[in-house]
Structure formats: structure tokens, C-alpha cells
Design an enzyme around this catalytic site. Sequence first.
Site, PDB file in Angstrom:
ATOM      1  N   HIS A  63      32.519 -19.495  28.056  1.00  0.00           N
ATOM      2  CA  HIS A  63      33.715 -18.797  27.577  1.00  0.00           C
ATOM      3  C   HIS A  63      33.779 -17.395  28.181  1.00  0.00           C
ATOM      4  CE1 HIS A  63      33.736 -21.920  24.419  1.00  0.00           C
ATOM      5  NE2 HIS A  63      35.029 -21.670  24.370  1.00  0.00           N
ATOM      6  N   LYS A 100      34.460 -13.201  24.006  1.00  0.00           N
ATOM      7  CA  LYS A 100      34.246 -14.027  22.810  1.00  0.00           C
ATOM      8  C   LYS A 100      33.050 -13.463  22.040  1.00  0.00           C
ATOM      9  CE  LYS A 100      33.443 -18.853  21.463  1.00  0.00           C
ATOM     10  NZ  LYS A 100      34.350 -18.869  20.307  1.00  0.00           N
TER      11      LYS A 100
END
Lengths: 251, 251, 251, 251
Positions: A146, A150
Site C-alpha cells: 500500500h 496508510k
Amino acid sequence: MINVVIAGFRGAMGQATVQTVRNQADMKLVAVFDPHATTADMTQLPDDVALWTTDVDVTAADVWIDFTTVEAAYHNAVLAIQHGIHPIIGTSGLTPQQQQELQQQAVTAHLGGLIVPNFGLSAVLLMKFAQEAAQYFPDAEVIEYHHGDKPDAPSGTASATAHLIAKSRQNAPQPTVHNEARGADIDDVPVHAVRLPGLLAHEEVLFGGSGELLTIRQDTMDRSSFMTGVLLATRKVATLNELQIGLDKVL
Amino acid sequence: MINVVIAGFRGAMGQATVQTVRNQADMKLVAVFDPHATTADMTQLPDDVALWTTDVDVTAADVWIDFTTVEAAYHNAVLAIQHGIHPIIGTSGLTPQQQQELQQQAVTAHLGGLIVPNFGLSAVLLMKFAQEAAQYFPDAEVIEYHHGDKPDAPSGTASATAHLIAKSRQNAPQPTVHNEARGADIDDVPVHAVRLPGLLAHEEVLFGGSGELLTIRQDTMDRSSFMTGVLLATRKVATLNELQIGLDKVL
Amino acid sequence: MINVVIAGFRGAMGQATVQTVRNQADMKLVAVFDPHATTADMTQLPDDVALWTTDVDVTAADVWIDFTTVEAAYHNAVLAIQHGIHPIIGTSGLTPQQQQELQQQAVTAHLGGLIVPNFGLSAVLLMKFAQEAAQYFPDAEVIEYHHGDKPDAPSGTASATAHLIAKSRQNAPQPTVHNEARGADIDDVPVHAVRLPGLLAHEEVLFGGSGELLTIRQDTMDRSSFMTGVLLATRKVATLNELQIGLDKVL
Amino acid sequence: MINVVIAGFRGAMGQATVQTVRNQADMKLVAVFDPHATTADMTQLPDDVALWTTDVDVTAADVWIDFTTVEAAYHNAVLAIQHGIHPIIGTSGLTPQQQQELQQQAVTAHLGGLIVPNFGLSAVLLMKFAQEAAQYFPDAEVIEYHHGDKPDAPSGTASATAHLIAKSRQNAPQPTVHNEARGADIDDVPVHAVRLPGLLAHEEVLFGGSGELLTIRQDTMDRSSFMTGVLLATRKVATLNELQIGLDKVL
């Protein structure tokens, strides 16, 4: 023809759903539901789409798609069930008790419905395949990728995948060295999280056996992917005879 | 024509090197060196390959390839340098002090040579490219994949790669969440180790920038790959004018 | 401090460049150049940014970044060179003859500049590394992945990569079976094109040697990636002493 | 306890199977079958393993594993069925007519059995998952990777996968550009074949949908992987009630 009502039609997911449903030959958007909307909010919609703002408005539709707020979603689902409209609840945050109450009401009403935590079809298929592969390959690891912003790791989907693998496998995995380079240990499934700018949302499961590997990977490039799942749920929800949880229930 | 002598010709790497050198049109295996060998050990070799067993035997060759033991390798390298033969030392375990002494002797003799910790060309190129990419992409992570039996993690090569990236980058990487799912932190480069049956030896470096990714990966399937590096070193060692460390010095 | 003028500041790339340059501590946007713009187009810009609309306006800047049209770009570059401003031409479509004329003018003016067909740094590095790897691994294949709507195949970048590999390698690749499954043959480098919904823009080069593989891959997720290349060019263009072609010239 | 007889116990696959079966706690190697073998061939086997060389020897076993020749395999399968032993035929080359005859005999004998063209579990799971994914993602491409010496392209497994995808999908794939870079067109599934030294045997299927991708990949590193499939078939063949084709029938 599937007659659809959409609750939360002014939000991002709701707007996308309105657009998507209107583009399907086998679906008809009959109404939007929103206690706080006025006809001024309807300018983008065709004339034959009704605006339902109160309980008494709710009449005939086949499927109720809900992308509202956790406060509204429970009440909306009750309303849908009372009127024999199959609910598809994309709104997140219902408590386990709320979910059970709704499931009980659906049983009483002999009505199928779906609570969907994740409309991403590739992610749902990855989890389904991973469970099946784990029956034959007990040695598995998960890597998720990700964007660096995040704030948590590993992702909820990666953790869920690891739990499903652990539950599905029939033999214990082989022992390996354990230290921080080996990732988070979730039910004896190592889970690794990569965080880099440029990444979107990606998940990979590797299964290893003697002399062979099986890898399942999914990449989510943007939220348009969720619409594939919304359509699938809309087309299949009537085949269910209770209120179930997870898009995999209509695969 | 490059005249080659091979020390440690009876070991696995030595045997492979003998075979490989003999297959090259631009190389000639002139001798093998082994104080403990007899002519009985030479049956697989052509008649014109000499067996050198003592210092006084050592005469003319261009390149000395050494796959012996740490005890023998230092002495062999001294011998090669004394006779003006370029040493390529594939034997591991020389101490830093031994390496420095050999380097000093090579300087005095005006002779090039190479100490090679890793003959895997794809791994060496990966490290070279990773250093270069790190100048432009400070955000990087390393994932290495090995068989479940490997007792340590991360691999030495993965750690070395992380150190090289850290040394090469010109800006600090962006901060990210840190916990066990994020791998080992080596100089602010997260390093993840996957251990599964079926895996051989694989290393991957991911660089992330705004809206883009660059990935460099190498897979070592078997030790035959090392011969590519041995040949490269043999052909290029004469271009060096000191005793250097690392196959990248002849890239 | 690098003083920058941007031509084509109202287009998509120009707007992104304005934003990006303004965010850098070591750069100052001194002017925008556009014969057809008025002060009404300047409302988003700080007061101290000048609007240059004619040749006589052009005064002092270090770097001229051009994202205009093929008609305007040549004239703009001449203007920049005349005023001793290093041109960075991101506009595509200049003819080879135009490029040569500009290069000649830059030589005469003793001025460095850059014509940049591709600002994607990961793609430029991939091509650079591929050329280097091809010296050691003559056996290579290219796979590129794009959205199903892309009307041509293979991509221009993939073809260019194949040509560079072929030019760089020092030995012929091993013969393999040839048929339609083996892709397009570009200078004896098989190039495969994948076209699927969900894909963005991705390129992968695989090099194979005895017992080992080296893979270089780049993924372009969105055009924000080009800004990394624009900044790199802006910071390095003054180190050139002629007008060169390709972002790799400042790597 | 599953009592096993192995035919073709002197070949490479047979030997590996003997070793593998003997290592299982829930299996017992009761006999090997070979008309041309003598007790001299039995020295590596335990004393309680019988050597069956003629039809009249064949007595009691649960499962007959056959890795012989195409000439022997049909006769052996008949023999196994006559004696109520579940056949697992790993020998390749039976004609469709021979397969049908054996299937008829198995029906008559009310006996389950398995003809297995591919014991690679990861490859079989890949094909199974690919069929399932194709129901939801009609847009798919296959890439297979093999050593440069492989004389054909694409591989039989890749072609078979493409056929299964085409058969399973419920909507037509989106039209894309077609030329040699787009690979072989097998039932509207593009199939790409990569041939490089260093590669072993790898297959990858990519499914693309709006904003998402699903990738399934398998890597076969060596033939030890086939033993996982042999064991699975041996444990599950008794649950079948006819002679079926494909390891997927016991998944």
C-alpha cells in the site's frame, strides 16, 4: 428487469452506483431514498426516478442498495426488509448485534439480502482461492502493498486472508526461522506489509510445496472496481434466502 | 588466449570451473594446483594439463582461479601474486587483514586481481542497479525469498543490498508506520524475508516514487549461474591494476 | 535558487509543473510565457510571477520548461537559447531537422538544454539498466502491459527498449522457437503486449542466463510521476554544455 | 492404511513414487508389478514388498499406481480393474478409445480410478481457479515461461488453460488490437510464450476488470512437485465411483 432503489445517492459510492445501475440493460433505477434530500438534488436524475424521503413513500423495488452512514443503515435495512426489498448493505460499521437482528428479521420475512464489507471482486476471489489452496499447501505467506501514507499494517484484508488460510489448512506448516524480517505472525501465517509511494492497493498470497509455488495476487487500481461487485450482488441477491455477509456468498 | 590454472579442482565449484574453462575458445586450462593431488586424480583431464603440487612447480599462467579452503586460499594468492598470475579468489573466509595484506602485495607487484564473494551476475547487477536507482528514489524496500530450511533471515545479500541503498540515496525516505509486519529495518530500508518450500533463492527491490514504481528482481535457480561470473572475472581481471573486492569491479 | 519560466502554463502538464516548481525550496517561478494569455489567466499565480507574451518581454531566467504545441515549441526554444535560458522541451513532435537546428544554435551559444521525450524516471532507468544488463545477458524478452483501449502494440517504449537491448548486447541470443505465441520480433528481442482492463502502463524486461534470471519492471500509475523527471531535468540541465535528447543524459 | 502396488517401479517417476509411498504413515507398499523384473531388482526394497510379474500374481491391494509405457499401461489398468484395485494411471499416451474402454470397464466393476495427465498440484489448482475467475472476468491473458530449449510454443498446459477460460466465461471479452505482439489467439484468449535460459516451467493467468486485476501464477521448480499430486490421488481415488480424468477430480 431488476428494480433498484439506492440510499445514500449523494455520496461518492452512491453516485457511482446510480451511474452504474442506469447503464445496465437488465436494471432500472426506480427510486432514491434520502430523508434529507429535496427535488433540487434530483436534477441529474431522469424524471421517472422517484425520491423517497419517508417510510410511507417506500413502495415497490426489488433491491435496496445502501451506501449511507452507520446511523442510517440499520434503520434503512429494517425498512427494506419490511417492504420485501432485498437489502445490499455496503455501509460499514453495523455492530454484530445489529447484524444478527437484521438477519433474524430477514429469516422471519423469508427474504434474502447481503451485507458486503468488500465489493472488490478480485480481493474476494483471492480470499476464496486462498482458502481452497490452503487445503493442499499448508505453507503460505501473505504480502500486501500500500501507499506509504496508510497508517496501519498489515491491512485488514491481509489479516483476514491469513485467518482464513489458517482455518482452512489441514496440516501444520513447516517450522521456519522467526524474527522481525519474517513479518507479523497471524495464526502461523507470516504477513508482510510494504509501504511505498506509487503503490495503490495490492495483495499477494504465496503457497509453497515441494518443488512448486502457487501465487495469487490482486491489484486494486481505483474504486471503479467496486462497481463490478455491486452489480454482481444486485443480480444475485434474490437467489439468497437469508441475509448473509460477504460478496463470496453470491459467487 | 587466456592461460588458466585452477586451485581446488576436485571440489564442486572447482570441477564446474574446469569444465567451463575447457569449453571456452579463448581460454586454455594449463594446470591445476593441489599439494595433495596425484596423477590418479587427473584422469578426467586432457594430457596437456599440468598438475602443480608445490611452489616450485608454479610457472606460467595468466589467471589463477581459487576455490579451495580458507586455510589454503591466502597462501595460494601469495603464490599467484609472486608469479605474476592474476588471482581470482572465490574461496570465502579471508579475514579483512589477510585481504589487506594481499592487496598490498598486489600493489607492490603491479598486478590486478579479484576477491569475489558472490559470482552470481544477476545478484551483482541487482545491487549495482539498486544503488543507482536509490539516488533518484529514496523510498525502497527489499523482499528476499528462500527455502523454509534457511536458518537465518534476512539473507546476507538482502542486508548488503539495503546497506548499499541507504549509502547511495541522497534524500531521506518518507516516514511510514513501523511494526513487525513492516520487516527488519536496515538503515531505514525495510527488509522482508519469505521462507517457503519450493522457493530457491530470489531477491527483489522495490523503489516507489510519486505515481510510479521501479522493481528489480533476480532469481537464482541453480549454481550453474556462478560460472557466468567466473568467466567474466577471468576475461576481465587483467584489466585491473590492483586486487579488488567484488565482481562489480569488472562490470 | 533556480529561476524558472514555464511555457504552456495553462495546459495539464504546464499546470502540474507550475504547482510542482512552486513547491520546491530551491526553485523560483519567475515568469510564465504565453503570447495568447492575459492577466486574467494569472489569478492562480502569485503576484511576483511575470507574464511574458512577446519576445521583448523575455529577460532573465535560468531554465525554460516548455509544454506547448509542436508549432510553438521550436520558436520558444530559439527564444530561450537567444536569451541564455536553458531549454527543457517536454513538447513532443519536433522533427529531426528542427532538433538538429536547435542543437546547432545551442552549441553556438555554449548553452546546455534538454529535449525530453519521456519524463517517467522509472521508465528511463529501466531502459538504462536494460542496456547495461544486455552486455552480460544477451537473451532478453520484453513484456508490456496496457489498458485494452490502447490501439497499438507493442508500445513505443517497449520497442525502443528492444532496440537498445539489441544494440547493447555483445553476443547473439540463443535460437528459440518462433511463432505467433512468441510475440513480435524486434531486432531478435521478443516483445509481448498484454491488453486488459484494469491495467495502467507497465513494462517488464526479463534477462535469462544459465541458472539465473534478472527482471526489471516499471509501473506508471499516473502522470504525477512525470514531475519527478521535470524536477530532475530542471536541477541538472545547467550541467550540460549542449542540447541533448533524453532524460538519461542527466542521470 | 492404503495398500499400494506400483507398476514401473524402476523408472524415474516409479522410483520417486516408491520412496514417497514408503515415507507415508497411512500407506503401505505391498507390491511392485513388472513382468520383466527379477528379485535382483528388489534389493532396495523392504523384504515384505512382493514382486508381481504375471496376471496370476496380482492379488490384494487398494491402489495401483502406474508409471510404465503406453504399451503396458492399458493392459495394467485392465488388470487392476479386474482385481478391484483402484488404478491411478500417470503413464501418458492412452488413446481416447482406450480411455473410454477403461472407463466402461470401471463402470461395470463399480470401481473408481483416475487417469492423470498432470500431477502438478499448483498447475491443476491454477486451471481450476482460472475457470472460476473467468466467470466474473471475461478478459484474460495467459503468459507461460519455459527454458529456451523447449521446441514448441505455447505449452500444452497454457493452451489447455486458455480453452478452459474460454469455455467458462459468460460474456465476450472486450475487443483489443490484434497483431503478432499480442500472442497466439486461443479461443479469444491471448497466450504469450517466453523462452529464456534460466527459466524452469511457469504459468501465469491475468484477469482484468474495471480498476482491478487478478493474477494466478504457478512455478514448477522440479519434478518432486509431482509427488504431492501422487499422494493426493492415492488418498482420494477410493472416493470416486468411476474412472475419471484429471487430478482436479479429487480436489
